[in-house]
Design an enzyme around this catalytic site. Structure first.
Site, PDB file in Angstrom:
ATOM      1  N   ASP A  13       8.271   2.238 -36.770  1.00 34.40           N
ATOM      2  CA  ASP A  13       8.530   1.078 -35.905  1.00 34.40           C
ATOM      3  C   ASP A  13       7.252   0.431 -35.374  1.00 34.40           C
ATOM      4  OD1 ASP A  13      11.257   1.767 -36.145  1.00 34.40           O
ATOM      5  OD2 ASP A  13      11.066   3.145 -34.452  1.00 34.40           O
ATOM      6  N   GLN A 223       8.702   4.307 -42.113  1.00 35.32           N
ATOM      7  CA  GLN A 223       8.451   5.297 -41.047  1.00 35.32           C
ATOM      8  C   GLN A 223       6.951   5.369 -40.721  1.00 35.32           C
ATOM      9  OE1 GLN A 223      10.705   6.720 -43.785  1.00 35.32           O
ATOM     10  NE2 GLN A 223      12.171   5.493 -42.681  1.00 35.32           N
TER      11      GLN A 223
HETATM   12  P1  IMP Z   1      15.990  10.585 -40.957  1.00 39.17           P
HETATM   13  O1  IMP Z   1      14.852   9.882 -41.606  1.00 39.17           O
HETATM   14  O2  IMP Z   1      17.214   9.709 -40.780  1.00 39.17           O
HETATM   15  O3  IMP Z   1      16.313  11.897 -41.594  1.00 39.17           O
HETATM   16  O4  IMP Z   1      15.532  10.942 -39.458  1.00 39.17           O
HETATM   17  C1  IMP Z   1      14.499  11.879 -39.197  1.00 39.17           C
HETATM   18  C2  IMP Z   1      13.637  11.400 -38.035  1.00 39.17           C
HETATM   19  O5  IMP Z   1      12.906  10.256 -38.422  1.00 39.17           O
HETATM   20  C3  IMP Z   1      14.415  11.008 -36.783  1.00 39.17           C
HETATM   21  O6  IMP Z   1      13.652  11.335 -35.642  1.00 39.17           O
HETATM   22  C4  IMP Z   1      14.528   9.509 -36.904  1.00 39.17           C
HETATM   23  O7  IMP Z   1      14.718   8.880 -35.652  1.00 39.17           O
HETATM   24  C5  IMP Z   1      13.178   9.180 -37.504  1.00 39.17           C
HETATM   25  N1  IMP Z   1      13.161   7.942 -38.279  1.00 39.17           N
HETATM   26  C6  IMP Z   1      13.653   7.737 -39.503  1.00 39.17           C
HETATM   27  N2  IMP Z   1      13.433   6.474 -39.898  1.00 39.17           N
HETATM   28  C7  IMP Z   1      12.749   5.872 -38.910  1.00 39.17           C
HETATM   29  C8  IMP Z   1      12.189   4.577 -38.765  1.00 39.17           C
HETATM   30  O8  IMP Z   1      12.238   3.700 -39.624  1.00 39.17           O
HETATM   31  N3  IMP Z   1      11.549   4.344 -37.588  1.00 39.17           N
HETATM   32  C9  IMP Z   1      11.420   5.296 -36.636  1.00 39.17           C
HETATM   33  N4  IMP Z   1      11.918   6.509 -36.738  1.00 39.17           N
HETATM   34  C10 IMP Z   1      12.576   6.812 -37.876  1.00 39.17           C
END
Ligand code: IMP
Length: 424
Positions: A13, A223
Site C-alpha cells: 500500500d 505488496q
Molecule cells: P494474503 O496475501 O491475503 O495471504 O495476506 C497475508 C498478509 O499480507 C496479510 O497481513 C495481508 O493484510 C497482507 N497483504 C496482502 N496483500 C496486501 C496488499 O496489497 N497490501 C497490504 N497488505 C497486503
C-alpha cells in the site's frame, strides 16, 4: 531503464500504483510478477478513480502491453470482473496478456483461506481471504491449476480431480464444509476460460522480445518487502516474494537484464493485517494520518494501522532489493503536524540499540523505535511541483530520508492526482 523493477519498501500500500501509472506513460510493457487480487491500486486519472487488483496499472495507457506474469496467482472470476468493469468504462484491453504458466486461484483456495483464518482465531494472520496462500501452496505441492489448463478442458477436469481428492477431505472433515465436485468446478472455470482465452500467452517471450527491441519494460511488484515470505515479518507475510529478485522468476527473465530498481515508500508507514509494527501509533497522530491519508484497504476496505516512518525497515528494503532510487509518496499527508518523527534505530528489550533490521523474530517483536524529531510544516503542499516549492522543513525531511537510505529520491507524491508529483 529499459528494465525497471518497482517494489514496495514497506508493508504494501505504498502507492506503487500511482508510480507505475506515471512511469507506464514512458514504458512499452508493464508486467506484474507476484501476488494476486490481494493487491489493490487506486489510480486517479483525469478526475476518474480506478481500483485495480490484478491488471497492471499501465492498462490506462492505450498501447502499453500489460502482463500478468507467471509468478502471480490469478482468480479467473475476479479477473473477468475486473476486465468487464474496465471495458465498461471504455478502457481498451487488447494489450492485456496473462501468462499461461500463472497459477489459478480456485474456489477451494478461497474457502480454505477463510476456513484456516477462522480456525486460527486470535492467532490469525489477517489475510485478505482471497485464496492467495492456498494457491501458492498448491503450486509448490505441484497440484496447482495453471492458466494454460483453461485451454484444455480434459486436462482441467483431470487436474481438478487430483487436487480435490485431498482438498475435499480437508474441507469436509477438518472444516465441516461441503465437498466440491471437480466437474462442477471445471464447468464454472470453463465459463471464465472463454472470456480469458484471448489474453493467455507466452508472456516471458513477449518480455524478452520487448527488451531485445530496446523497449522499456516495467516490472511491477505487489505488496511490500516486509510482507515477503522469506525476508518479511514471517508468518505475518504474504505467500510470495515482493522483493526485486522475484521479478526475474515471476516474469521469466535473467537478473542481468534488469537496469534499475525503484523502491516506493510512503512518507509514513501503514500496515493491514496482523503482525509487529514498531512505529505504530495508537493516538491522535495515528488517527490523523489514517484520516488524511484515507488509509483504508483498496481490496478489503480494512482500516490500515498507521505510524511514523521507519528508516531501519526502509534501509533493509533498499538492501534486499538493491533499490537504486526511491519514490516517496503521500508527503502531503504530513502537512500540519507540529513535528514529524522518524525512527532511526530500534531499542531491544535488553536495551541494545540496533541500526540494522534484526533477523530474529523474538528480537523484532520486542523492538521499540528510537526517534529523531524534525520540525513539521503547516503549508498545503498539494500544488508543489518542484523541490524548491516545498517548505524548508519538508525538504529537510526528504533529505533526511534520502541520506539515511543512501539512495536518491526521484519522485515525491504530493496528492492523489496523477500529476501531483515532484520529479527531482
Ligand atoms: P494474503 O496475501 O491475503 O495471504 O495476506 C497475508 C498478509 O499480507 C496479510 O497481513 C495481508 O493484510 C497482507 N497483504 C496482502 N496483500 C496486501 C496488499 O496489497 N497490501 C497490504 N497488505 C497486503
Amino acid at each position: 531503464m529499459p528494465a525497471t523493477v518497482i517494489i514496495g519498501a514497506q508493508w504494501g500500500d505504498e502507492g506503487k500504483g500511482k508510480v507505475v501509472d506515471l512511469l507506464a506513460e514512458r514504458s512499452d510493457v508493464v508486467a506484474r510478477y507476484q501476488g494476486g487480487n490481494n493487491a489493490g491500486h487506486t489510480i486517479v486519472a483525469d478526475g476518474e478513480t480506478f481500483k485495480l487488483h490484478l491488471v497492471p496499472s499501465g492498462i490506462l495507457y492505450p498501447g502499453t502491453t500489460c502482463i500478468i506474469g507467471n509468478g502471480t496467482v490469478v482468480d479467473p472470476g475476479a479477473l473477468c470482473t475486473e476486465i468487464d468493469e474496465l471495458e465498461a468504462r471504455g478502457v481498451p484491453l487488447d494489450a492485456l496478456r496473462v501468462s499461461g504458466n500463472a497459477h489459478l486461484i480456485m474456489p477451494y483456495h478461497v474457502m480454505l483461506d477463510g476456513a484456516v483464518e477462522r480456525k486460527l482465531g486470535r492467532f490469525s494472520l489477517g489475510t485478505t481471504r482471497r485464496g492467495i496462500g492456498p494457491a501458492y501452496q498448491d503450486k509448490a505441492a505441484r497440484v496447482g491449476i495453471r492458466a494454460q489448463d483453461l485451454l484444455d478442458p480434459k486436462i482441467l477436469v483431470r487436474k481438478l480431480e487430483i487436487a480435490l481428492a485431498d482438498k475435499n477431505e480437508v474441507l469436509e472433515r477438518l472444516f465441516d464444509m461441503p465437498r466440491l465436485d471437480p466437474e462442477a468446478v471445471a464447468e464454472e472455470q470453463l465459463g471464465y476460460a472463454e472470456r480469458l482465452r484471448p489474453f493467455i500467452d507466452d508472456t516471458a517471450l513477449i518480455v524478452d522480445r520487448a527488451l531485445a527491441a530496446g523497449k522499456h519494460v516495467l516490472l511491477e511488484g505487489a505488496q511490500g518487502t516486509m510482507l515477503d515470505i522469506d525476508h518479511g515479518t514471517y508468518p505475518f507475510v504474504t505467500s510470495s516474494n515482493p522483493i526485486a529478485g522475484a521479478a526475474c522468476t515471476g516474469v521469466g527473465l535473467g537478473p542481468t537484464r534488469i537496469d534499475s530498481v525503484i523502491g516506493v515508500t510512503k512518507a509514513y508507514v501503514t500496515r493491514v493485517g496482523e503482525g509487529p509494527f514498531p512505529t505504530e501509533l495508537d493516538d491522535a497522530d495515528g488517527t490523523r494520518m489514517m484520516e488524511r491519508g484515507a488509509e483504508f484497504g483498496t481490496t478489503t476496505g480494512r482500516q490500515r494501522r498507521c505510524g511514523w516512518l521507519d528508516l531501519v525497515a526502509l534501509r533493509y528494503a533498499v538492501r534486499l532489493s538493491g533499490v537504486s532510487e526511491l519514490a516517496l509518496t503521500k508527503l502531503d499527508v504530513l502537512s500540519g503536524f507540529e513535528r514529524v518523527r522518524i525512527c532511526v534505530a530500534y531499542r531491544t528489550r535488553e536495551g541494545e540499540t540496533l541500526s540494522e533490521f534484526p533477523y530474529h523474530q523474538t528480537v523484532f517483536h520486542g523492538c521499540t523505535p528510537v526517534y529523531e524529531d524534525l520540525p513539521g510544516w503547516s503549508e498545503d503542499i498539494t500544488e508543489c511541483r518542484s523541490l524548491s516549492d516545498l517548505p524548508p522543513p519538508a525538504r529537510e525531511y526528504v533529505d533526511r530520508i534520502s541520506s539515511s537510505a543512501d539512495v536518491p529520491i526521484r519522485l515525491i507524491g504530493t496528492g492523489q492526482g496523477r500529476h501531483q508529483v515532484i520529479e527531482t
